[in-house]
Enzyme design. Structure first.
Site, PDB file in Angstrom:
ATOM      1  N   ASP A   1       0.867  -1.183   0.000  1.00 18.94           N
ATOM      2  CA  ASP A   1       0.000   0.000   0.000  1.00 18.94           C
ATOM      3  C   ASP A   1       0.898   1.225   0.000  1.00 18.94           C
ATOM      4  O   ASP A   1       1.953   1.237   0.656  1.00 18.94           O
ATOM      5  CB  ASP A   1      -0.877   0.013   1.261  1.00 18.94           C
ATOM      6  CG  ASP A   1      -1.980  -1.039   1.193  1.00 18.94           C
ATOM      7  OD1 ASP A   1      -2.068  -1.743   0.162  1.00 18.94           O
ATOM      8  OD2 ASP A   1      -2.742  -1.165   2.175  1.00 18.94           O
TER       9      ASP A   1
ATOM     10  N   MET B   1       1.619   3.986   9.186  1.00 16.90           N
ATOM     11  CA  MET B   1       0.699   4.233   8.079  1.00 16.90           C
ATOM     12  C   MET B   1       0.440   5.727   8.029  1.00 16.90           C
ATOM     13  O   MET B   1       0.228   6.351   9.089  1.00 16.90           O
ATOM     14  CB  MET B   1      -0.598   3.483   8.352  1.00 16.90           C
ATOM     15  CG  MET B   1      -1.442   3.353   7.144  1.00 16.90           C
ATOM     16  SD  MET B   1      -2.833   2.289   7.517  1.00 16.90           S
ATOM     17  CE  MET B   1      -3.972   2.990   6.387  1.00 16.90           C
TER      18      MET B   1
ATOM     19  N   TRP C   1     -13.464  -0.179  -1.158  1.00 21.00           N
ATOM     20  CA  TRP C   1     -12.600  -0.533  -0.033  1.00 21.00           C
ATOM     21  C   TRP C   1     -13.007  -1.842   0.656  1.00 21.00           C
ATOM     22  O   TRP C   1     -14.183  -2.085   0.897  1.00 21.00           O
ATOM     23  CB  TRP C   1     -12.625   0.606   1.006  1.00 21.00           C
ATOM     24  CG  TRP C   1     -11.709   0.335   2.162  1.00 21.00           C
ATOM     25  CD1 TRP C   1     -10.404   0.682   2.263  1.00 21.00           C
ATOM     26  CD2 TRP C   1     -12.049  -0.372   3.364  1.00 21.00           C
ATOM     27  NE1 TRP C   1      -9.887   0.235   3.446  1.00 21.00           N
ATOM     28  CE2 TRP C   1     -10.875  -0.422   4.144  1.00 21.00           C
ATOM     29  CE3 TRP C   1     -13.207  -0.979   3.845  1.00 21.00           C
ATOM     30  CZ2 TRP C   1     -10.828  -1.033   5.393  1.00 21.00           C
ATOM     31  CZ3 TRP C   1     -13.156  -1.599   5.084  1.00 21.00           C
ATOM     32  CH2 TRP C   1     -11.977  -1.609   5.855  1.00 21.00           C
TER      33      TRP C   1
ATOM     34  N   ARG D   1     -10.639   8.906   3.866  1.00 20.78           N
ATOM     35  CA  ARG D   1     -10.907   7.908   2.824  1.00 20.78           C
ATOM     36  C   ARG D   1     -10.969   8.591   1.464  1.00 20.78           C
ATOM     37  O   ARG D   1     -11.520   9.671   1.311  1.00 20.78           O
ATOM     38  CB  ARG D   1     -12.233   7.189   3.095  1.00 20.78           C
ATOM     39  CG  ARG D   1     -12.358   5.960   2.206  1.00 20.78           C
ATOM     40  CD  ARG D   1     -13.593   5.130   2.468  1.00 20.78           C
ATOM     41  NE  ARG D   1     -13.737   4.631   3.828  1.00 20.78           N
ATOM     42  CZ  ARG D   1     -13.008   3.641   4.352  1.00 20.78           C
ATOM     43  NH1 ARG D   1     -12.081   3.052   3.635  1.00 20.78           N
ATOM     44  NH2 ARG D   1     -13.223   3.232   5.572  1.00 20.78           N
TER      45      ARG D   1
ATOM     46  N   GLU E   1     -10.616  -7.397  -0.085  1.00 16.54           N
ATOM     47  CA  GLU E   1      -9.747  -8.028  -1.109  1.00 16.54           C
ATOM     48  C   GLU E   1      -8.540  -8.712  -0.455  1.00 16.54           C
ATOM     49  O   GLU E   1      -8.123  -9.786  -0.874  1.00 16.54           O
ATOM     50  CB  GLU E   1      -9.327  -7.022  -2.188  1.00 16.54           C
ATOM     51  CG  GLU E   1      -8.172  -6.094  -1.872  1.00 16.54           C
ATOM     52  CD  GLU E   1      -8.461  -5.096  -0.759  1.00 16.54           C
ATOM     53  OE1 GLU E   1      -9.638  -4.786  -0.521  1.00 16.54           O
ATOM     54  OE2 GLU E   1      -7.494  -4.623  -0.129  1.00 16.54           O
ATOM     55  N   ASP E   2      -8.003  -8.098   0.611  1.00 20.06           N
ATOM     56  CA  ASP E   2      -6.854  -8.715   1.290  1.00 20.06           C
ATOM     57  C   ASP E   2      -7.272  -9.994   2.019  1.00 20.06           C
ATOM     58  O   ASP E   2      -6.528 -10.971   2.092  1.00 20.06           O
ATOM     59  CB  ASP E   2      -6.170  -7.725   2.253  1.00 20.06           C
ATOM     60  CG  ASP E   2      -7.167  -6.951   3.102  1.00 20.06           C
ATOM     61  OD1 ASP E   2      -8.397  -7.124   2.911  1.00 20.06           O
ATOM     62  OD2 ASP E   2      -6.728  -6.179   3.968  1.00 20.06           O
TER      63      ASP E   2
ATOM     64  N   ASP F   1       0.707   3.892   1.461  1.00 20.17           N
ATOM     65  CA  ASP F   1       0.825   4.631   2.723  1.00 20.17           C
ATOM     66  C   ASP F   1       1.424   3.793   3.848  1.00 20.17           C
ATOM     67  O   ASP F   1       1.367   4.192   5.013  1.00 20.17           O
ATOM     68  CB  ASP F   1      -0.553   5.166   3.145  1.00 20.17           C
ATOM     69  CG  ASP F   1      -1.615   4.073   3.174  1.00 20.17           C
ATOM     70  OD1 ASP F   1      -1.263   2.890   2.988  1.00 20.17           O
ATOM     71  OD2 ASP F   1      -2.796   4.410   3.367  1.00 20.17           O
TER      72      ASP F   1
ATOM     73  N   HIS G   1      -4.862   9.529   6.711  1.00 18.96           N
ATOM     74  CA  HIS G   1      -5.550  10.207   5.590  1.00 18.96           C
ATOM     75  C   HIS G   1      -7.039   9.961   5.694  1.00 18.96           C
ATOM     76  O   HIS G   1      -7.489   9.029   6.371  1.00 18.96           O
ATOM     77  CB  HIS G   1      -5.025   9.678   4.260  1.00 18.96           C
ATOM     78  CG  HIS G   1      -5.240   8.187   4.085  1.00 18.96           C
ATOM     79  ND1 HIS G   1      -6.339   7.663   3.457  1.00 18.96           N
ATOM     80  CD2 HIS G   1      -4.509   7.115   4.489  1.00 18.96           C
ATOM     81  CE1 HIS G   1      -6.267   6.344   3.469  1.00 18.96           C
ATOM     82  NE2 HIS G   1      -5.169   5.979   4.101  1.00 18.96           N
TER      83      HIS G   1
HETATM   84  C1  BGN Z   1     -10.964  -5.564   7.616  1.00 19.20           C
HETATM   85  C2  BGN Z   1     -11.180  -5.474   6.128  1.00 19.20           C
HETATM   86  C3  BGN Z   1      -9.847  -5.517   5.430  1.00 19.20           C
HETATM   87  C4  BGN Z   1      -8.958  -4.415   5.975  1.00 19.20           C
HETATM   88  C5  BGN Z   1      -8.845  -4.575   7.470  1.00 19.20           C
HETATM   89  C6  BGN Z   1      -7.970  -3.508   8.102  1.00 19.20           C
HETATM   90  C7  BGN Z   1     -13.316  -6.466   5.445  1.00 19.20           C
HETATM   91  C8  BGN Z   1     -14.034  -7.718   5.020  1.00 19.20           C
HETATM   92  C9  BGN Z   1     -15.250  -7.958   5.851  1.00 19.20           C
HETATM   93  C10 BGN Z   1     -15.012  -8.848   7.027  1.00 19.20           C
HETATM   94  N1  BGN Z   1     -12.016  -6.587   5.718  1.00 19.20           N
HETATM   95  O1  BGN Z   1     -12.191  -5.490   8.274  1.00 19.20           O
HETATM   96  O2  BGN Z   1     -10.036  -5.375   4.063  1.00 19.20           O
HETATM   97  O3  BGN Z   1      -7.692  -4.459   5.399  1.00 19.20           O
HETATM   98  O4  BGN Z   1     -10.122  -4.516   8.037  1.00 19.20           O
HETATM   99  O5  BGN Z   1      -8.454  -2.235   7.880  1.00 19.20           O
HETATM  100  O6  BGN Z   1     -13.910  -5.417   5.498  1.00 19.20           O
END
Ligand code: BGN
Length: 347
Positions: A198, A290, A260, A295, A263-264, A200, A293
């Site tokens: 990322d 980090m 947002w 959104r 995806e991770d 940031d 900032h």
């Molecule tokens: C989580 C997010 C991640 C984010 C982290 C840290 C979701 C999926 C629904 C359970 N995941 O809650 O994408 O990197 O927080 O901010 O929203």
């Protein structure tokens, strides 16, 4: 006697003999030199040919010395050590000043155009492409370049920095950008490791090496934003590294997360579904800052992320790098990074 015709004749005769002798001597010397120069030319051509072959495989320079071609032994660099001796450990990371990229360029004279670097004194252990999904965050990118270039050089990596910018103003799609970065970086160089960072997130310790491990690695682990703790076990965002093999095993990243979040977590699901686990540095080395900032516009939380996440196992083999459809609009080589602008399509 002088004046006597027979005496004059005898002198002339001797002079003639001397001239003829000199002529022979001259011819003989010329022949010797010609033969020697022929030998030399032959040797030179042969050496040129053999050096051409060598330079293709081993990178040797021929040395010509006084008409003789000497072949220098191949100076093959030794592999860099497993742990770089240049590391300094914990770093002060702050964001209360303005970064001047011209200055950053001057302070990192060994970084090549496009943000490429490899150590001079040893052969890097890994070839690492660092991929940053990007839009609107110019100031963050400047901090990233300011902090990361010196760290990555001290880590003795053979690396390139790729900033993948989403064109236009539709909803952000980070994973399409990351997948495109993977594919484009590979067109340029034979990278075997990919760091997804990322823009940031900045590591606070240079012992947190930006390379690949036997399992996918979580590099941006303990963020100041979460009190330097892991917010939940399956967290796999901020900065990660996957070898080419690991990335292909999970079929890259999902293409259908718009906006947002989630995806991770999907990438985490992919990793465990394929029988791998997450490797992490310890709680000191893995600390990161980090940049605070608001959104970004057009990156609101994605309401579909819960549903998408529930189906990773069913979708991952057909949704990923094997189904990526994006269009590269431009590739720009800046001093400290390569910027690739991409049309990712619309939701
Ligand atoms: C989580 C997010 C991640 C984010 C982290 C840290 C979701 C999926 C629904 C359970 N995941 O809650 O994408 O990197 O927080 O901010 O929203």
């Amino acid at each position: 006697m002088p004046g006597d015709p027979s005496f004059t004749f005898s002198v002339l005769h001797r002079i003639c003999k001397l001239v003829v002798l000199l002529c022979f001597l001259h011819i003989a010397v010329a022949v010797v030199f010609y033969v020697r120069s022929f030998d030399f030319r032959l040797a030179f051509v042969q050496n040129q040919q053999s050096n051409n072959n060598i330079s293709k495989s081993q990178n040797t320079d021929p040395v010509v010395s006084y008409g003789k071609v000497l072949e220098q032994p191949v100076k093959k660099l030794e592999k860099c050590p497993e742990t770089s001796p240049l590391l300094v450990g914990p770093l002060k990371v702050e964001f209360n000043f303005t970064v001047d990229l011209e200055l950053v360029k001057k302070e990192n004279p060994n970084v090549q155009p496009g943000g490429r670097f490899k150590p001079k004194d040893c052969e890097a252990l890994q070839k690492v492409a660092i991929i940053i999904a990007f839009r609107y965050r110019e100031e963050h990118l400047k901090y990233w370049l300011y902090y990361l270039h010196p760290i990555l050089q001290r880590q003795q990596l053979d690396y390139g920095v790729y900033v993948i910018k989403q064109d236009g103003n539709d909803t952000f799609n980070k994973c399409r950008l990351l997948n495109t970065g993977y594919a484009e970086a590979l067109k340029e160089y034979d990278y075997n490791c990919f760091v997804f960072n990322d823009v940031d997130v900045i590591p606070m310790d240079d012992r947190n090496t930006y390379k690949c491990f036997s399992q996918p690695r979580h590099l941006g682990v303990y963020l100041d934003k979460f009190g330097f703790r892991l917010p939940y076990n399956g967290c796999f965002g901020g900065a990660t590294s996957l070898s080419k093999e690991q990335y292909l095993k999970i079929n890259g990243f999902p293409n259908n997360y718009w906006g947002w979040g989630g995806e991770d977590d999907d990438i985490y699901n992919r990793v465990v579904t394929k029988g791998m686990s997450i490797s992490r540095p310890d709680s000191e080395i893995g600390k990161c800052r980090m940049i605070r900032h608001n959104r970004d516009k057009l990156n609101d939380p994605n309401p579909q992320r819960f549903d998408l996440l529930a189906h990773t196992q069913q979708t991952m083999d057909k949704d990923g790098i094997n189904s990526l459809k994006t269009q590269v609009l431009s590739i720009q080589k800046f001093d400290l990074y390569t910027m690739i602008t991409v049309d990712v399509g619309k939701p």
